[in-house]
Write an enzyme that holds these catalytic residues in place. Structure first.
Site, PDB file in Angstrom:
ATOM      1  N   GLU A  44     118.191  25.879  22.748  1.00  0.00           N
ATOM      2  CA  GLU A  44     118.317  24.521  23.667  1.00  0.00           C
ATOM      3  C   GLU A  44     117.091  25.648  23.941  1.00  0.00           C
ATOM      4  O   GLU A  44     116.577  26.274  24.854  1.00  0.00           O
ATOM      5  CB  GLU A  44     119.540  25.789  24.590  1.00  0.00           C
ATOM      6  N   LYS A 110     123.399  17.203  27.853  1.00  0.00           N
ATOM      7  CA  LYS A 110     124.377  18.197  28.227  1.00  0.00           C
ATOM      8  C   LYS A 110     124.856  17.314  29.369  1.00  0.00           C
ATOM      9  O   LYS A 110     124.857  16.589  30.466  1.00  0.00           O
ATOM     10  CB  LYS A 110     123.537  19.056  29.058  1.00  0.00           C
ATOM     11  N   CYS A 144     125.057  24.469  25.451  1.00  0.00           N
ATOM     12  CA  CYS A 144     125.889  25.802  25.190  1.00  0.00           C
ATOM     13  C   CYS A 144     126.818  25.256  26.617  1.00  0.00           C
ATOM     14  O   CYS A 144     127.552  25.518  25.460  1.00  0.00           O
ATOM     15  CB  CYS A 144     124.708  25.580  26.122  1.00  0.00           C
TER      16      CYS A 144
END
Length: 258
Positions: A44, A110, A144
């Protein structure tokens, strides 16, 4: 013929808010990758580390990094995955790109921005998943903090591979290990987790634990060291497992509503 996907997980430290230096760093790491690899996955925010100050990054850096990914993918004949700080239409995103050797396959913003660090205050969250068809595998890439939310990760699209790129701190790495394996078992899919290593500018330590799990939750590869990890994903094994254990047939049907 049995389909297989050779993957490389690049577990590395990241230079703080220095895209040019990180591109150079990851270029060198990719020079060492085995030539039979089909898909390379980077952590990431691999060009900046997990910064909450995107205004420190030149707005053009996102496009520069996408161009770099295209060059790397074409030169090495691989797919390349990783997320970065990306500026578009007046907003900053934590955006993951999936780049093939011939074309960009898609991008994912995200969804679950990390409120504990204030990510939700500076990065605009995404609203949809993507599924990428790549060399006979259906792949769902996430980022994540998404790992903590099984409803979002749920295999309602019949994907074969679930990817998580991360900057997941050592202090909570037990959760990372447990949740990666859980996502593999509950979704009957390969799960690939790529985390960074080292210490960032804020003093947060990262211990890696990048790993690949098969659809039964068995570990294919795992490491705490700074290195490139390799694994081979077998489509036939996935098909046989799903035919013998038809757990996905009993999954709950649902749709997300805001």
């Amino acid at each position: 013929m049995e389909k297989a996907l050779n993957i490389a997980l690049v577990q590395s430290s990241i230079f703080w808010e220095d895209p040019a230096k990180n591109r150079e760093h990851f270029s060198k790491l990719m020079d060492s990758i085995s030539p039979d690899v089909d898909l390379v996955i980077l952590p990431e925010m691999f060009t900046t580390a997990f910064t909450m100050n995107p205004k420190n990054i030149e707005k053009e850096e996102g496009d520069k990094t996408v161009q770099w990914m295209q060059q790397q993918a074409k030169a090495r004949n691989v797919g390349l995955v990783g997320s970065m700080v990306y500026f578009e239409d007046g907003r900053y995103y934590n955006r993951l790109w999936f780049v093939g050797p011939e074309e960009i396959k898609g991008y994912y913003d995200k969804r679950h921005t990390f409120t504990l660090a204030g990510e939700d205050k500076v990065y605009h969250r995404g609203e949809k998943k993507i599924i990428v068809d790549f060399k006979g595998f259906r792949i769902c890439p996430l980022i994540c903090y998404d790992l903590r939310f099984p409803v979002w990760s749920r295999n309602t699209e019949d994907y074969d591979v679930l990817i998580y790129v991360a900057n997941w701190p050592q202090s909570r790495v037990n959760a990372w290990d447990a949740l990666l394996k859980a996502r593999a078992i509950e979704n009957m899919a390969y799960v690939l987790g790529v985390n960074r290593i080292g210490t960032d500018h804020l003093g947060h330590a990262y211990s890696g634990h990048s790993a690949a799990y098969n659809s039964l939750g068995d570990t294919l590869v795992f490491s705490e060291k700074e290195m490139v990890l390799y694994a081979t994903l077998q489509k036939e094994h996935l098909i046989q497992t799903r035919e013998e254990l038809k757990f996905l047939d009993d999954r709950d049907r649902f749709s997300l509503k805001e």
